[in-house]
Design an enzyme around this catalytic site. Structure first.
Site, PDB file in Angstrom:
ATOM      1  N   ASP A   1      -8.532  -4.788  -6.632  1.00 11.26           N
ATOM      2  CA  ASP A   1      -8.204  -3.968  -5.466  1.00 11.26           C
ATOM      3  C   ASP A   1      -9.058  -2.708  -5.533  1.00 11.26           C
ATOM      4  O   ASP A   1      -8.959  -1.930  -6.480  1.00 11.26           O
ATOM      5  CB  ASP A   1      -6.718  -3.607  -5.479  1.00 11.26           C
ATOM      6  CG  ASP A   1      -6.245  -2.964  -4.179  1.00 11.26           C
ATOM      7  OD1 ASP A   1      -7.036  -2.236  -3.548  1.00 11.26           O
ATOM      8  OD2 ASP A   1      -5.076  -3.188  -3.805  1.00 11.26           O
TER       9      ASP A   1
ATOM     10  N   SER B   1       0.849  -1.183   0.000  1.00 14.70           N
ATOM     11  CA  SER B   1       0.000   0.000   0.000  1.00 14.70           C
ATOM     12  C   SER B   1       0.897   1.250   0.000  1.00 14.70           C
ATOM     13  O   SER B   1       1.768   1.374  -0.855  1.00 14.70           O
ATOM     14  CB  SER B   1      -0.958  -0.049   1.192  1.00 14.70           C
ATOM     15  OG  SER B   1      -1.979   0.914   1.078  1.00 14.70           O
TER      16      SER B   1
ATOM     17  N   HIS C   1      -6.747  -6.122  -1.025  1.00 10.65           N
ATOM     18  CA  HIS C   1      -5.745  -5.061  -0.924  1.00 10.65           C
ATOM     19  C   HIS C   1      -4.522  -5.697  -0.286  1.00 10.65           C
ATOM     20  O   HIS C   1      -4.475  -5.920   0.925  1.00 10.65           O
ATOM     21  CB  HIS C   1      -6.269  -3.905  -0.081  1.00 10.65           C
ATOM     22  CG  HIS C   1      -5.312  -2.757   0.011  1.00 10.65           C
ATOM     23  ND1 HIS C   1      -4.746  -2.166  -1.093  1.00 10.65           N
ATOM     24  CD2 HIS C   1      -4.808  -2.083   1.084  1.00 10.65           C
ATOM     25  CE1 HIS C   1      -3.945  -1.181  -0.712  1.00 10.65           C
ATOM     26  NE2 HIS C   1      -3.961  -1.117   0.598  1.00 10.65           N
TER      27      HIS C   1
END
Length: 519
Positions: A448, A217, A476
């Site tokens: 995602d 991320s 994710h």
């Protein structure tokens, strides 16, 4: 129950997706902002009492001293907390492996330890190095002034009233952070580029020529920034779930709206097949209508749950949290079922899934995570975390416009006004430009809905030395999913471990499916 603001909850949820430490020696100072720092003599010892897992794993901790301002290397310093689990195969030792769990705002002192089950035998070849980014966790933490008593939602409300409350909260957070202590001198130095410099200082302090890295991320974007700033010091770099480097942070939030709605459609079709259990509707459209009716009602009258009121913005954030992973479909259905019952005055006690979310809203870690997220979202001058509009009406207009095509999540991703709109200290540097061919292994899920797939493709095209491993899942994060109780993607895990083991990128991009996956 302390019900945080929409802004605080949103930034906090992003961050949670996460004996005294010995003092460190003073380093020899580098000659310029990005000059190579030098090795330090570190005082290793037990990690702090709060780091239970690290201490149980036999880790050691220390602190690396770095400049507050790399443009003034002989000026004020801060300390970066690091942990180390030494390689257990000295003859096959490769070097050091750092990691970052994302956020921005997530502390990472124990993060590389958490990767060890996924790393398998590869973990034996690296010193696993965890670190808390500057101003977070145990790294010279920045604190904001305490917030006043929370004001729970009233018995009636409107979308505009909810939005105005979020603006007031964002303005208050900015004030409390910037006016507290000497934060005005510290906050201009909270930036992704400075965290990358701190990573290089960690490398130098440990006496290593290069470092390897895994980030997910925001941590993925941080890894990409490091490869651009220190290309010759990047060894084997893996970035998981990254974003488009041409977009601002607010634009990245906005771009998630469509994929979030698609994720909700996918979940609604699943929930319709489970109607006998959850009673949300026999078709996807009916399930969708159930969710919309719940939110429409909460925009007029917040729903009473366990003696507290939940308004529509908080509900939308909880829905967003759960729709990220397909394995969370049952939990999302259970939460929606309970909220529908509560809206009808028929819920006697929240189920375990909703109860867990209520506990999360009460978590003391939520506020700290919100602060960490704000620091870097506001401190960057561009990608990966900067670029927030200053006029609150921009957020409101975008929110209203989004409802036509994104009725559930448009108000979340367009109306998430961060404290950055009211931040007084301007960024010291522009964002990072991608401009070299450093080898990088990228991972991304096609569905995602936090950082959409198209953003990773854009970064992949710019990182001309990269290879992309694509997983056809709603998730994710791709690597090490089995360690989190999710369905693993074996070929993605193997690609990462093979790269860390032998340093060879795949010959071409790879597309793989999770073990036993179904749609």
């Amino acid at each position: 129950m302390r019900v945080p603001s929409t802004v605080g909850l949103g930034l906090g949820l992003a961050g949670l997706l996460t004996v005294a430490v010995p003092a460190a020696a003073t380093p020899q100072q580098p000659a310029g902002r990005d000059a190579a720092p030098q090795r330090q003599h570190l005082a290793w010892g037990p990690c702090s009492a709060a780091q239970t897992e690290l201490n149980e794993a036999g880790a050691q901790c220390a602190k690396v001293t770095v400049p507050l301002d790399y443009a003034d290397p002989r000026g004020r310093t801060i300390q970066i907390a690091i942990s180390r689990i030494k390689a257990t195969s000295p003859d096959a030792r490769r070097g050091i492996l750092l990691s970052n769990p994302g956020g921005p705002g997530g502390p990472g002192l124990a993060n590389t330890l958490a990767l060890r089950p996924a790393l398998k035998d590869v973990a034996d070849q690296y010193d696993l190095i965890g670190f808390d980014p500057r101003f977070l966790g145990e790294s010279s933490p920045v604190r904001c002034a305490p917030a006043g008593p929370p004001r729970p939602p009233g018995p009636v409300t409107t979308p505009r009233a909810d939005f105005d409350a979020s603006v007031d909260s964002a303005r208050d957070t900015a004030r409390r952070c910037q006016e507290h202590g000497d934060n005005a001198a510290l906050l201009p130095h909270a930036s992704t580029r400075n965290v990358a410099r701190d990573m290089d200082a960690i490398r130098a302090a440990l006496g290593e020529r290069r470092l390897s890295y895994y980030g997910v991320s925001y941590g993925a974007d941080l890894g990409a920034v490091f490869t651009q700033m220190f290309p010759r010091r990047a060894d084997r770099v893996i970035i998981d779930s990254s974003t488009d480097p041409a977009a601002t942070q607010y634009e990245l939030f906005q771009r998630a709206g469509g994929p979030l709605e698609e994720g909700l459609d996918e979940w609604a079709a699943w929930a319709a097949r489970q109607h006998d259990r959850y009673g949300l509707g026999r078709t996807g459209a009916q399930v969708r209508a159930t969710v919309q009716k719940l939110l429409d009602g909460a925009e007029r009258r917040p729903v009473e749950v366990a003696g507290q009121r939940m308004n529509a913005p908080v509900m939308r954030l909880l829905l967003r949290q759960l729709v990220q992973h397909q394995e969370s479909d049952p939990a999302l259905a259970s939460v929606v079922r309970d909220l529908v019952a509560a809206a009808a005055g028929k819920l006697t006690e929240p189920g375990p899934e909703l109860a867990a979310l209520l506990a999360l809203l009460n978590s003391p870690d939520l506020g700290d995570s919100m602060v960490g997220g704000a620091l870097f979202m506001c401190g960057d001058g561009g990608w990966p975390a900067g670029g927030w509009p200053k006029d609150p009406e921009t957020y409101w207009r975008n929110t209203v416009k989004s409802r036509a095509t994104q009725p559930v999540f448009g108000p979340v991703v367009n109306g998430m006004i961060a404290p950055c709109a009211f931040w007084k200290s301007p960024p010291r540097e522009p964002g990072t430009t991608i401009h070299n061919k450093v080898p990088v292994l990228m991972l991304q899920a096609t569905r995602d809905n936090n950082v959409p797939y198209e953003g990773a493709l854009a970064l992949h095209r710019k990182l001309k030395g990269s290879r992309l491993v694509t997983a056809d899942i709603r998730s994710h994060g791709v690597y090490g999913r089995g360690s989190e109780g999710h369905r693993p993607v074996p070929c993605a895990d193997d690609a990462v471990n093979d790269y860390l083991r032998d340093g060879t990128l795949p010959a071409r991009d790879i597309t793989c499916a999770p073990e036993g996956a179904t749609r």
